[in-house]
Design an enzyme around this catalytic site. Sequence first.
Site: not given
Length: 863
Positions: A126, A266, A269-270, A303
């Site tokens: 991302e 930080g 969220e894959n 996440e």
Amino acid sequence: MDVIATASPAPTTIHRADYRPPDWLVPEIALEFDLAPAATRVRATLSVTRNGAHDRPLRLDGDALTPLSVTVDGAPVSWEMDGGDLVLALGGDAHSITTEVELSPETNTQLMGLYASGGLLCTQCEAEGFRRITFFPDRPDVLARYSVRMTADKARFPILLANGDPVGSGNLDDGRHWAEWNDPFPKPSYLFALVAGDLVANRSTFVTRSGREVQLGIWVRAADLPKTDHALQALETSMRWDEQVYGREYDLDVFNIVAVDDFNFGAMENKGLNIFNSRYILADPDTATDYDYDGIAAVVAHEYFHNWSGNRVTCRDWFQLSLKEGFTVYRDQSFSADQGSPAVKRIEDVRGLRAAQFPEDAGPLAHPIRPDSYMEISNFYTATIYNKGAEVIRMMATLLGAQKFRAGTDLYFDRFDGTAATCEDFVASMEEAGDTDLSQFRRWYSQAGTPRVTASISHEQGSGRALLTLAQAVPPTPGQPDKAPMVLPLKLRLFGSETGAPLGPERLVVLSDARAEVVFEGVSERPLLSINRGFSAPVIVETDRSAADLAFLSAHDDDPFARYEAMQQLMLDTLVAAVATGRGDHAAVIAAVKNTLTDAKLDHAFIAEAVLLPSESFVGDQMGVVDPDAIFRAREALRRDLGQRLESEWRAAYDATRAGAFAYTPAAKGDRRLKTVALGYIAAGGASDAAHLAFRQFEAADNMTDRQGALVTLTSGTSDERVAALDIFYNRYADNPLVLDKWFQVQALSSRDDALAAVEELARHKDFTLANPNRARALVGAFGVNQRAFHDLSGRGYRFLADQLIALDKLNPQTAAKLLPPLGRWKRFDVARAALMKAELHRILATPGLSKDMFEQASKSLD
């Protein structure tokens, strides 16, 4: 002859209005990785289908890839490159495209795509990193099902992880092995993830509410395993919370988190494989502060919550970024509030908003939470998108009420599951489920700037009535000189100025016009206004409340945030007046702080927040022309007076919170927080034993919160203990990068006269590197918010920051661009400082080979 550097050509601007659905869709992709640090080969097989009736070619995004072969339906073809992109002219409506590329993870200093970190190979995709792994239509509205096969040297990379669930593994010849993963849920390319390395896992099993077992794993280096219990517990807690509060259940058989040292964000969220910056995973009492513990829990939750608000329902395009981020920040803030003190959490969230987002709204980089254009999308991972976006969701929840808001989120998740949605889709779901009209509310998505609300209340003795007059205005921002009125949900309550009793219940007033009047009946005494209770709208409120009124509310308001706000406004008014006149009348502040400090009914965490002075930067935000030196003098004078006049109260608070072994509980956290605040005021008052107290706390501490709190106090002083503490801290933690970041940071934030020189010296320290984003942020980023040192009249602070950013841009443009905004606030300062800041911005722009990340930030900062 002189050589004049010229700026790089301006990058292309992308406009939201130009959105067009993808020409080609990719329902399936199979990836084969032959992993090696120096040269990794990636074979990708894409099933592509034409999207609609058109004859446009297939364009596959690429960046820093070495193409080796291309086949269409199994047959080799010649191909065309357009910059880094692969372009194929195709007949028919469906094909199988196979490409093979080579790339070098170990030289990828941008930390986007596939890169090496501390012996690991890992990914960050991302926003547009997948194009640095293979050719693909790298945009969030192209959703595909991914299957992944990895091969690697088993001794060097014994663990092979990817998205989804594992489907097979085995050994190969020559010491290599393989693993296959499959993700059954369609996802955009930015959610792809892969990790290879020598890792161990802290494991657990979570049983969902429907009875499914999910295998959890926190993957780290073996030495870090003991520091993962807190993160694992936070994951389990957040999974249960999301089921209970939003009805969302996890959907795969495994959920893995991997901690890496080099990471621009930080965390990420894959789907099923979250990759985290190590600072948001590793914690034990000796190395992590309470702030770190809280941050880990919040980021792990954030996440995880993305599994639905971001993964199952993703963004149609990057202009919709707040669709997932604003909503998910609101969700993680609510989660954190439920785990501890809601009042203190709200104070922390608002303080962060005012420190980062309000200045953004008031500066050259102001933008709506749904921007209209960008040059580099990475520059829009901002406080506006995240934090203001969360406030917009919070306002919707306030307007609809809990039951209707939950119905709206259910409708949104169910309707758009498996698709790429827009902010409009979310608002429309809220309208339908809440049976309400949010047409005017949509302005929050299109208008930048922080609304300013003025409020005044009148009361005629004996009439029993009070009249509240409200007005709103949104200041001009770049590209938006004229603003329409916003929808502002303002929670209000009146209190009697004599009795302190509430004069009626709390009311929700929705201000949607430029001006409005609100009548209160049954008002028997002069009313005091408690407004924007709980910070119900992200606005700046201006009232005619006197210092005495604010002090009274700071003692009697029954809304904790409003009570805190009254104290902060009292302090702020006092400091602004002192800067303007050079004289400070501190009596009202001292009395109010004493009252709060000695109120036995208040918990220590709240007291610690309430008695802290507003930051120097926030004081400056209230001024037409910021005078950093005058602000520093006024604030230090008030701190000194508070320390001296209330020394016995500070010592009593300090002594009352000293005992007890470390425990991570709300009460223990509050004790540690108040202890450090009290120590700071004792030192500010000039107590002769302050350095001794701080050093004793530093040496005796059984936790990092107390140790760092003492170090912060010592670092801004001049005692011999200061030097000793810094040396002890460095020698104890020199081999721990995350803790060493704290050592750099506390010195970068020092209020000492020589802070600028110390930072310049630290930049030459053997342990300082720009290659690691955490270390760069710890020194360079922290220095940028040190108002007095950064704004040194010599201009050395500006030059230091520009030098560091120019060097960092060559390594990691994304991180560099995020550290530039302090230079862009030149319009708020005096002519001399403004000229020096602008000169550094021009110097940055004239740098050959400047990234588009930096070009966009620097050029807009000069507008």
